[in-house]
Each structure stands twice: as structure tokens, then as C-alpha cells.
Design an enzyme around this catalytic site. Structure first.
Site, PDB file in Angstrom:
ATOM      1  N   ASP A   7     -28.993  -3.930  69.138  1.00 54.08           N
ATOM      2  CA  ASP A   7     -28.049  -2.887  69.018  1.00 54.08           C
ATOM      3  C   ASP A   7     -26.663  -3.048  69.419  1.00 54.08           C
ATOM      4  OD1 ASP A   7     -29.237  -2.224  71.440  1.00 54.08           O
ATOM      5  OD2 ASP A   7     -28.350  -0.529  71.335  1.00 54.08           O
TER       6      ASP A   7
ATOM      7  N   ASP B 288     -21.882  -8.247  72.561  1.00 52.74           N
ATOM      8  CA  ASP B 288     -22.819  -7.448  73.305  1.00 52.74           C
ATOM      9  C   ASP B 288     -23.740  -6.701  72.172  1.00 52.74           C
ATOM     10  OD1 ASP B 288     -24.109  -5.889  75.348  1.00 52.74           O
ATOM     11  OD2 ASP B 288     -22.556  -4.450  75.519  1.00 52.74           O
TER      12      ASP B 288
ATOM     13  N   GLU C 103     -31.074  -0.568  73.369  1.00 53.72           N
ATOM     14  CA  GLU C 103     -30.701  -0.882  74.948  1.00 53.72           C
ATOM     15  C   GLU C 103     -29.490  -0.169  75.126  1.00 53.72           C
ATOM     16  OE1 GLU C 103     -28.530  -3.096  78.186  1.00 53.72           O
ATOM     17  OE2 GLU C 103     -27.947  -2.407  76.230  1.00 53.72           O
TER      18      GLU C 103
ATOM     19  N   ASP D  76     -27.884 -11.658  78.655  1.00 51.76           N
ATOM     20  CA  ASP D  76     -26.848 -10.375  78.348  1.00 51.76           C
ATOM     21  C   ASP D  76     -25.746 -10.218  79.343  1.00 51.76           C
ATOM     22  OD1 ASP D  76     -26.011  -8.136  77.086  1.00 51.76           O
ATOM     23  OD2 ASP D  76     -27.363  -6.703  77.663  1.00 51.76           O
TER      24      ASP D  76
ATOM     25  N   HIS E 251     -18.324  -3.103  74.240  1.00 52.86           N
ATOM     26  CA  HIS E 251     -18.004  -1.556  73.884  1.00 52.86           C
ATOM     27  C   HIS E 251     -16.751  -1.175  73.520  1.00 52.86           C
ATOM     28  CE1 HIS E 251     -21.653  -0.210  76.327  1.00 52.86           C
ATOM     29  NE2 HIS E 251     -21.876  -1.297  76.037  1.00 52.86           N
TER      30      HIS E 251
END
Length: 417
Positions: free
Chosen positions: A87, A148, A182, A205, A388
Site C-alpha cells: 500500500d 514507499d 502498513e 522499507d 508520503h
């Protein structure tokens, strides 16, 4: 171990393919996965794994992808899992991602074409100085990129493809786990560790090239409910105690020069209000509480309640309830019991010809939860940066080094068994 082939072209194409698939998770959804579109990537991954010859690859009803690469060694090697999440963050749009390749980066600011106010500046992204001559992938300016953690997903897939095609490379049984949700804190809620049957794991990650993270925040979530006194505003003098204003006063009473995300770094923790809602009669605030030790975490919880009590004294007709719940704990407490996991990770990074950078995460990963669920799991770099956000970027060459590191980890566990 030196690398056996050049992954540059294949990792670039694979990552871009995954980045174009919208997999944004939704914190307001109660389903698992929180968005069905995450299964679109899961379906692609399963099909590709099957085409590689990994016969047990499948996705379960909750959107988790499992696969096994059989051992090529006759030794009794611990079963190692590599894990990444599918995700992307709900903080920034992940729909219609248009990846752009900036070849042979030479230190210039990267102006993104679909919104030229979005500029990835060298002075603001310090790791770019180490990318001269490399190929940088960004989004187009209106979405996040999804490195990410699709960089990690693509790297695991490339490593899996290499290991399947090169059975002369000796390794034990390798497990693959791709998780949903996540980014909204539910990444391993429904992971079936019995079915996974791994001894140790590595999430892929992390950010900076060479980083290996064996320490996270310990984390609590707090919900504060204030019950005020509601009356008609025309006749409220001496009677009304507004829950909204009480909450506002409590938030304003929290420290402004420390104990907040915007004033802390390194090993400093914080209390962070992340949501507020309410009416005069009742209001609610949500907090996250973070620190690297359980003792300091508990101390922050007590400080929050002391702050609340000091404000509530002024409002004798009102009451409050503060509920603090554990979210995850610092994985270092578990990993220190299994030092070889991090030791082999560092060696694998160094074999890839780069400097290993052990560090702590001011956050959490699936590995935090997995470690306390019985699967010790540090975090290895994937090369993702500015996650993000619309300024997110990743280096093709960094992704290639991550693939090498994954393969090296598999080999080192076999060599030392």
C-alpha cells in the site's frame, strides 16, 4: 559476494510498472485490506511469481501475498523471510501516478512537469548529493511516487527472480511476504506466521543507501474524551463548560519547545495530537505518543494525564476519560536477543560494496510488530526518499544495491549454517 548480473534495466521497468498501480490504503475503512485496489498489485505479483516458477505463490482473502523459494543448499539453514508492503500512504494522492526517469542526475533541482511548483531541491534533499550520475525516478508533481514501499516490493521480486534462475547460488528456504495496510498501522494484523513458517525476517522499507535499522520508536495511542456542560448559549453564564474549549486549552497547555514532533529529533520522544472533534457537550482528541524506551513512553503518558488534570480543575462540572493503548514496541528489545540477524545484514550491505549505516527509525515498520509476534525482523534500505509526498524519489542504482543486499543475506545465512 559479487553481483551475478546487472539489474539496472529490469528493476527500473518493474518498479515503474508497480508504481502505476494505485494501492492507497484507507484509515477510515474497517475491511482488510482497507481498499480492494491493493489486491490489484497483489494479483500482479502472484502471477509474476508463478511465472518465475515459484509454485506456491498466492494471495489470501485479506490481500497478503505469500511465496516460497525452495532451498538450494543441503545444510540446515534458518528460513529467512523478506517482507515489503504494497500500500501507499493516504497522506498524498496515489491515483494516476506518472513516473519520470531523470537520467544521469548532475545535481540540478528537479522541477516536476505537471505542477512546476513542486521542486525537488538539492539543498533540501541532502542524499541527492550522493546520486550524481545516477538515474532518479520521481512522480510528475500531482501524486506521490509510491517508492514507499514499491521499491522494496520490486527489489524482493528481482532478487527472487535471480535466485530462481540461478540455482547454483546456495541458500536455504526463502519466504516472501507482501502485506497490505502498513501505512495505516495494520500491516501485519492478519499475517499468518504459522503458514509463513520463517525463523527470521527482513523488511525492505528503509531510506538511505546502506541503512539497516534495528531500532524503532515504542508507540502508544491515546484517546481523550471530555464531557462538558451544555446549556442554551443565551442563558449559559456561569453554567456552560464547553468540551471544545476545554480540549483546546489542554492542547494549548502541551509544551511548545519540546515533546512535540516539530521540536524533537534523534532519540527524543513526543506527544502528538493527531485529531480532534466534538460539540459543546462532548469532545474527543486523538494522540500518538512515541519514545525509544518503554519507561520514557510511560512517562509521557503520565505527563499527558497530569496536563489534562491541571486544566480540568478549572471546570468542576466536566469530566474526562483518557485511554492509552499500546501500538507497537521498539524492536531492538527483541533483535538484541538475536545479534546474527543484524550482523549478517551489515555484512550483506558491505558485500554489495557500500558502507553499512546502522541507525534508528523515528517511526515503526511491519518489522516492529513482526518482531513481537515471534519473527525477529530488522529493516533494510530500499532507497525511498521524501515518502508520503509529491517530492518522493528513488534512485535506480540504489534499488540495484538493495537487490544485491537481499541476495547477499540469503547467501550469508547459508554460509554460516
Amino acid at each position: 559476494m559479487s553481483i551475478y548480473e546487472n539489474f539496472n534495466n529490469s528493476i527500473e521497468a518493474r518498479f515503474i510498472k508497480y508504481a502505476k498501480i494505485d494501492t492507497q490504503s484507507d484509515p477510515d475503512s474497517a475491511s482488510c485490506p482497507s481498499t480492494l485496489k491493493q489486491k490489484n498489485l497483489g494479483t500482479v505479483l502472484v502471477q509474476e511469481l508463478l511465472e518465475m516458477g515459484i509454485t506456491d505463490a498466492h494471495m489470501d482473502e485479506n490481500g497478503y501475498v505469500y511465496a516460497t523459494i525452495p532451498a538450494t543448499s543441503k545444510k540446515n539453514v534458518p528460513v529467512i523471510c523478506f517482507c515489503s508492503h504494497m500500500d501507499t500512504s493516504p497522506d498524498c494522492s496515489g491515483e494516476n501516478v506518472k513516473p519520470i526517469i531523470h537520467t544521469n542526475y548532475q545535481g540540478e533541482d528537479l522541477i516536476l512537469p505537471d505542477d512546476q511548483s513542486i521542486i525537488i531541491k538539492l539543498e533540501e534533499h541532502k542524499d541527492l548529493k550522493d546520486q550524481l550520475g545516477n538515474d532518479i525516478i520521481t512522480a510528475s508533481g500531482t501524486t506521490l511516487l509510491g517508492a514507499d514501499n514499491k521499491a522494496g516490493v520490486a527489489e524482493i521480486m528481482e532478487a527472487a527472480n535471480f535466485l530462481v534462475k540461478n540455482p547454483e547460488v546456495k541458500h536455504g528456504t526463502i519466504k516472501i511476504l507482501f502485506t497490505p495496510d502498513e501505512e495505516i498501522g495494520r500491516g501485519v494484523d492478519k499475517a499468518d506466521l504459522k503458514k509463513l513458517a520463517a525463523d527470521f525476517a527482513y523488511t525492505i522499507d528503509g531510506e538511505t543507501l546502506g541503512s539497516i535499522e534495528d531500532e524503532t520508536f515504542s508507540a502508544d495511542g491515546a484517546t481523550l474524551v471530555v464531557n462538558g456542560v451544555s446549556t442554551h448559549p443565551g442563558f449559559a453564564k456561569g453554567k456552560m463548560e464547553s468540551a471544545i474549549k476545554i480540549l483546546a486549552e489542554i492542547l494549548d497547555s502541551l509544551p511548545k519547545d519540546h515533546l512535540s514532533p516539530e521540536t524533537t529529533h534523534k532519540k527524543e520522544g513526543f506527544i502528538h495530537p493527531v485529531g480532534i472533534k466534538g460539540q459543546v457537550e462532548q469532545g474527543e482528541a486523538q494522540f500518538i505518543i512515541r519514545d525509544f524506551t518503554d519507561e520514557k513512553l510511560a512517562e509521557h503518558g503520565r505527563f499527558l494525564e497530569e496536563t489534562i488534570k491541571k486544566v480540568m480543575i478549572k471546570y468542576p462540572g466536566s469530566t474526562y476519560q483518557l485511554n492509552i493503548k499500546a501500538q507497537y514496541r521498539n524492536m531492538k528489545q527483541i533483535l538484541d536477543q538475536h545479534p546474527k540477524i543484524v550482523q549478517y545484514g551489515i555484512e550483506a550491505i558491505e558485500r554489495a560494496g557500500i558502507v553499512a549505516k546502522p541507525q534508528s527509525i523515528r517511526g515503526g515498520t511491519d518489522g516492529s510488530r513482526l518482531s513481537y509476534m515471534g519473527l525477529p525482523c530488522p529493516n533494510i534500505f530500499a532507497g525511498e526518499h521524501a515518502f508520503h509526498s509529491k517530492q518522493e524519489w528513488v534512485s535506480v542504482q540504489d534499488m540495484e544495491k538493495a537487490i544485491q543486499t537481499i541476495i547477499n543475506i540469503a547467501c550469508i545465512w547459508e554460509e554460516n549454517s
